[in-house]
Design a protein around this motif. Structure first.
Motif, short mmCIF file in Angstrom:
data_model
loop_
_atom_site.label_atom_id
_atom_site.label_comp_id
_atom_site.label_asym_id
_atom_site.label_seq_id
_atom_site.Cartn_x
_atom_site.Cartn_y
_atom_site.Cartn_z
N ASN B 129 -87.89 -24.43 -118.32
CA ASN B 129 -88.83 -23.34 -118.27
C ASN B 129 -90.19 -23.85 -118.81
OD1 ASN B 129 -90.18 -20.96 -118.67
ND2 ASN B 129 -88.54 -19.93 -119.74
N PRO B 130 -90.99 -24.16 -118.30
CA PRO B 130 -92.29 -24.78 -119.11
C PRO B 130 -93.11 -23.76 -119.95
CG PRO B 130 -92.50 -24.97 -116.58
CD PRO B 130 -91.40 -24.33 -116.81
N ASN B 131 -92.91 -22.33 -119.53
CA ASN B 131 -93.59 -21.24 -120.10
C ASN B 131 -92.66 -20.42 -121.02
OD1 ASN B 131 -95.78 -21.81 -118.43
ND2 ASN B 131 -94.60 -21.12 -116.65
N GLY B 132 -91.79 -20.81 -121.41
CA GLY B 132 -91.18 -20.06 -122.56
C GLY B 132 -89.94 -20.78 -123.25
N THR B 133 -89.36 -20.16 -124.28
CA THR B 133 -87.97 -20.86 -124.71
C THR B 133 -86.81 -20.82 -124.02
OG1 THR B 133 -87.64 -18.96 -126.19
CG2 THR B 133 -88.96 -20.79 -127.16
N ALA B 134 -86.70 -19.90 -123.26
CA ALA B 134 -85.23 -19.76 -122.47
C ALA B 134 -85.27 -20.40 -121.09
CB ALA B 134 -84.97 -18.31 -122.29
N PRO B 135 -84.39 -21.55 -121.26
CA PRO B 135 -84.44 -22.22 -119.88
C PRO B 135 -83.56 -21.37 -118.86
CG PRO B 135 -82.95 -23.37 -121.66
CD PRO B 135 -83.48 -22.29 -122.37
N GLY B 136 -83.59 -21.37 -117.63
CA GLY B 136 -82.77 -21.03 -116.82
C GLY B 136 -81.60 -21.59 -116.68
N LEU B 137 -80.46 -21.00 -116.00
CA LEU B 137 -79.26 -21.79 -115.87
C LEU B 137 -78.59 -21.98 -114.47
CD1 LEU B 137 -77.34 -20.15 -118.93
CD2 LEU B 137 -78.36 -22.53 -118.76
N LEU B 138 -78.27 -23.04 -114.16
CA LEU B 138 -77.51 -23.29 -112.93
C LEU B 138 -75.98 -23.35 -112.89
CD1 LEU B 138 -77.56 -24.08 -109.57
CD2 LEU B 138 -77.91 -26.34 -110.25
N PHE B 139 -75.30 -22.53 -112.42
CA PHE B 139 -73.71 -22.73 -112.38
C PHE B 139 -73.39 -23.16 -110.91
CE2 PHE B 139 -72.43 -20.69 -116.30
CZ PHE B 139 -73.62 -19.81 -116.53
N GLU B 140 -72.59 -24.24 -110.73
CA GLU B 140 -71.91 -24.88 -109.71
C GLU B 140 -70.47 -24.51 -109.73
OE1 GLU B 140 -74.27 -28.60 -109.16
OE2 GLU B 140 -75.26 -27.33 -107.47
N GLY B 141 -69.93 -23.26 -109.17
CA GLY B 141 -68.54 -23.17 -109.40
C GLY B 141 -67.71 -24.32 -108.13
N ARG B 142 -66.48 -24.54 -108.85
CA ARG B 142 -65.54 -25.19 -107.86
C ARG B 142 -65.27 -24.56 -106.63
NH1 ARG B 142 -61.79 -25.63 -112.98
NH2 ARG B 142 -63.09 -24.14 -113.35
N ASN B 143 -65.42 -23.20 -106.49
CA ASN B 143 -65.26 -22.77 -105.25
C ASN B 143 -66.31 -22.79 -104.10
OD1 ASN B 143 -66.63 -21.05 -106.79
ND2 ASN B 143 -65.24 -19.38 -106.70
N GLY B 144 -67.15 -23.37 -104.64
CA GLY B 144 -68.46 -23.43 -103.65
C GLY B 144 -69.77 -22.48 -103.86
N LYS B 145 -69.17 -21.60 -105.18
CA LYS B 145 -70.23 -20.27 -105.23
C LYS B 145 -71.18 -20.81 -106.29
CE LYS B 145 -67.66 -17.07 -103.34
NZ LYS B 145 -68.14 -15.95 -102.35
N ILE B 146 -72.33 -20.55 -106.11
CA ILE B 146 -73.55 -20.73 -106.92
C ILE B 146 -74.17 -19.38 -107.65
CG2 ILE B 146 -75.76 -21.75 -106.89
CD1 ILE B 146 -75.15 -22.99 -104.13
N ALA B 147 -74.51 -19.88 -109.17
CA ALA B 147 -75.14 -18.78 -109.84
C ALA B 147 -76.30 -19.26 -110.54
CB ALA B 147 -74.08 -17.99 -110.77
#
Lengths: 414, 414
Positions: B129-147
């Motif tokens: 996140n070049p414009n703030g302190t909070a990075p985003g988060l990528l979750f890659e679940g074992r069941n193939g689901k993405i958040a």
């Protein structure tokens, strides 16, 4: 009381429109002290809408739908909501007659699909929509659950929320534990100036005071929590009085009051009149003034003098003045104001000339430069030089905002 | 691939802000050909957020959260999303070091709570996140689901969508499949009339055609799914051509084009000019025309003749005509149009007189009655009688819409 909002429309899921209606209703609910725990948006899809409504009706006491009440096949809210509420729809002859009259007056054939808008619930009723053909629907379920279906176009939706939903919910909640708010509308000073004057008040938890910057004005929202509406109103009016002391005439109105409404009613009180001579704003100023019902008592007319010839022919601007100083100049703004005032025989005349952009700017006269003249019978005219930043629409809006405020401040002292 | 968006924030449920982020992401998903069937908004509440995320992860392949990644206690998205994904968070030393540096540079002490923003999932990673302190988060679940968790401030959110989400999803979807759309703008006919003409096309699944009623016009949105953008564009342009055959000149423009823009550019092409004489619309027509950059080439000026005296003085309306037929009459509309055309020396003149309301109606001349005159050098003038329903603002808008359309249709045949 617990509420949920279900917005309906594939265009919302495709991101083609922003759901300002849901935010508006959410604010109204919070001011009524009704808890909104969730909002859901679904497309024009029967199965998913039914699932969302069923879930909402399980966890909430009152469920709102927004959108999907039109006459076309993809407007499914009416039918699906009836199903979710376990109710049936039947035609309301009065509404059907209104619809027939509506189409007849326009010489248009009424289609079978149009008559779907006359269907109402067995346990409930139609909610009048003075600004469109689709009435809203109120479902009052046997299990005590309520569902309220409202149309999507904001010009239909907002009046129905204000005129039906708010009074209806007030009777249902018995009015205990309320949040109320008041907006003070500020013009002629910037957001940081206004904020600086009330910085200490912005620390308080009850009432809260929050500034919102709008184009050409600032809104200060005072919000109070209290046991009763009367107590909340007292907290708010004390705080409003304090802010008025600090900002004085920079506060022009409250809540939904517009600057043009305030100006028109001020002139009515003073029994004064105004006429306009506009160049770069092209009629936007007269349009804003005449947007106010009753403005014909104070506004006699205006000239949109886009060409130099029109400035001379209709406002009597000396062509030597135009040649010497240019159309965008203090001198021409003054002469346009005087011309409007004299030719219409009014108390005041306003003249506006400037460069709205995006083309037409020069180093000496950049885009955004606007001169605003105010002439008054029996007093020397004044001219304000402004440099506005922003798009053509913003420059034009700010120019009319400044003109209206000049007129307001002058009328206040007359 | 199926997606769901979960917006997180009590301020959204209080209606204090409008969720433009969700609309932005929705549009991006539609352009990537990813189906969004639902959007949900919940407050900063653990239990309800967990329920919403669990439900979303059951029915969708990828779930987005917006908001709730800040350092304060009510920023719960990070923890609750990890729980819903069955994942755990651990501190990322590189991000923690960046955060420490960020605070150090500003001379501010770093709090324990700030370091929560350095937590990342075990199966996944941080999104810069070049414009703030909070990075985003990528979750890659074992069941193939993405958040994918994204921050709420739009100036942080939008760049992260463009720079991370779009390329990431493109690799996941194999870059195949796009949705494109085109809006055809229709004026002068009602929604049900337009729909009636294209009813058969509305049955098709690809492209889809959906009508949206606006004030004074109808928008027809054509949406196509295809393997490539070029293929989608071809499907759309074929369907647009078919609809144009059926609706002809009722279609005035595409996408964001306004009626006033179309009229101004048509007059520019034809090297024709126009002037206006307005009563009940009070300058709204000239304001709409002059809202278009470059309108000064075709618009010479206008008279806002609110009083009868102004109609006589500035537009040359015979006072006998006013006395005999009244200001709101076919005869006066015609005379106002002719006056505007002659006095400004233009190709066309438009005259509008009517009763915008809410007051001033009579049984013979009800609120909403408007006469619109069109005069053309060398041709007999025409007058259209209209009865509009709605608020003052709607009557005025519809009157200008009808006037612009009369002018457009006449210029098309000239």
């Amino acid at each position: 009381m617990r509420a949920e909002i279900v917005s309906v429309g594939t265009e919302l899921l495709l991101g083609q429109i922003v759901d300002t209606n849901a935010a508006y209703l959410a604010r109204v609910l919070s001011e009524l002290g009704i808890a909104l725990y969730r909002r859901v948006t679904v497309g024009d899809n029967r199965e998913r809408l039914l699932a969302a409504l069923t879930e909402a009706l399980t966890s909430s006491d009152v469920v709102f739908t927004i959108g999907g009440l039109g006459p076309t096949m993809d407007d499914i809210t009416r039918d699906v909501l009836a199903e979710a509420m376990g109710d049936t729809l039947h035609p309301d002859e009065q509404i059907a007659a209104q619809l027939r009259r509506f189409f007849e007056q326009r010489g248009m054939p009424i289609l079978e699909s149009n008559l779907r808008q006359a269907l109402v619930p067995s346990a409930g009723r139609a909610i009048p929509n003075p600004n469109g053909t689709a009435p809203g629907l109120l479902f009052e379920g046997r299990n005590g659950k309520i569902a309220i279906a409202l149309p999507g176009p904001p010009n239909e939706f907002i009046p129905m929320v204000n005129d039906f939903v708010v009074p209806y919910l007030r009777t249902r909640t018995g009015g205990k534990g309320v949040i109320r708010s008041l907006v003070l509308r500020v013009v002629g000073v910037g957001e940081s100036f206004a904020e600086d004057r009330i910085k200490d008040l912005m620390q308080d938890a009850n009432p809260t005071v929050a500034p919102y910057a709008k184009v050409g004005e600032v809104h200060l929202r005072i919000t109070a929590f209290a046991e009763t509406p009367a107590e909340a109103d007292r907290i708010i009016s004390d705080r409003a009085a304090l802010i008025r002391q600090r900002l004085g005439h920079a506060i022009y109105g409250e809540n939904e009051e517009t600057l043009e409404q305030v100006v028109v009613s001020l002139l009515q009180q003073k029994q004064q009149t105004v006429a306009t001579g506009e160049s770069c704003t092209g009629g936007l100023l007269s349009s804003r003034i005449t947007d106010v019902p009753g403005s014909s008592k104070v506004f006699l007319g205006g000239i949109v003098a886009y060409s130099n010839a029109a400035k001379t022919d209709f406002l009597g601007v000396d062509s030597a003045l135009l040649a010497r100083f240019g159309a965008v100049s203090e001198e021409v703004a003054r002469s346009m104001a005087e011309g409007a005032q004299q030719r219409f025989g009014t108390t005041y005349g306003i003249g506006i000339t400037g460069i709205a952009g995006p083309e037409g700017g020069t180093p000496e006269k950049p885009v955004g430069l606007v001169y605003i003249g105010l002439s008054q019978r029996g007093r020397a005219p004044i001219v304000e030089r402004c440099e506005f930043i922003g798009s053509r629409a913003i420059v034009r809006h700010r120019a009319t905002q400044t003109a209206l405020n000049l007129l307001r401040l002058r009328a206040l002292e007359s």
